[in-house]
Design an enzyme around this catalytic site. Structure first.
Site, short mmCIF file in Angstrom:
data_model
loop_
_atom_site.label_atom_id
_atom_site.label_comp_id
_atom_site.label_asym_id
_atom_site.label_seq_id
_atom_site.Cartn_x
_atom_site.Cartn_y
_atom_site.Cartn_z
N CYS A 22 40.57 -81.22 17.20
CA CYS A 22 41.04 -79.68 18.11
C CYS A 22 40.28 -79.63 18.96
O CYS A 22 40.14 -80.46 19.33
CB CYS A 22 40.71 -78.61 15.95
SG CYS A 22 39.28 -79.35 15.91
N ARG A 23 39.90 -78.10 19.41
CA ARG A 23 38.63 -78.22 19.59
C ARG A 23 37.65 -78.55 20.42
O ARG A 23 37.04 -79.50 21.67
CB ARG A 23 38.71 -76.84 20.47
CG ARG A 23 38.74 -76.04 21.47
CD ARG A 23 38.51 -74.94 21.79
NE ARG A 23 37.55 -74.04 23.17
CZ ARG A 23 36.10 -73.86 22.81
NH1 ARG A 23 35.66 -74.17 22.06
NH2 ARG A 23 36.10 -73.68 24.35
#
Length: 105
Positions: free
Chosen positions: A62-63
């Site tokens: 993800c981020r």
């Protein structure tokens, strides 16, 4: 939970190893920048478990690593899979290490 670093991921990519990369960010984040993984947002990860490989390593990203860690935990609990890895630091770590010009939401 097993984790993998961005350096280890890059080595797997460079060595053309057989693994699945799943990006659990939202589609608008994925469209801005991605590492060519399959986009399954966290909210739908348990609905789309049929898309998760069982026969090779699966790296979730993800981020920053928080949502992908949640995804790994959910899928491990739901399906009992042992082939899941969280990308430590997420795409932000990839950007810092390899692609400083990459745009990240």
């Amino acid at each position: 939970m097993k984790e993998i670093t961005v350096q280890e991921l890059k080595q797997k990519i460079d060595n053309r190893e057989d693994f699945q990369l799943i990006d659990v960010r939202e589609p608008f984040e994925y469209e801005m920048s991605n590492l060519n993984g399959l986009n399954i947002p966290l909210a739908g990860i348990l609905i789309e478990t049929d898309k998760i490989a069982r026969d090779k390593p699966v790296i979730m990203q993800c981020r920053s690593g928080a949502r992908s860690a949640a995804a790994v935990n959910q899928v491990e609990q739901q399906l009992g899979l042992q082939n899941l890895y969280n990308l430590k630091g997420g795409i932000l770590a990839w950007k810092a290490e390899f692609e400083p010009e990459m745009q990240v939401y």
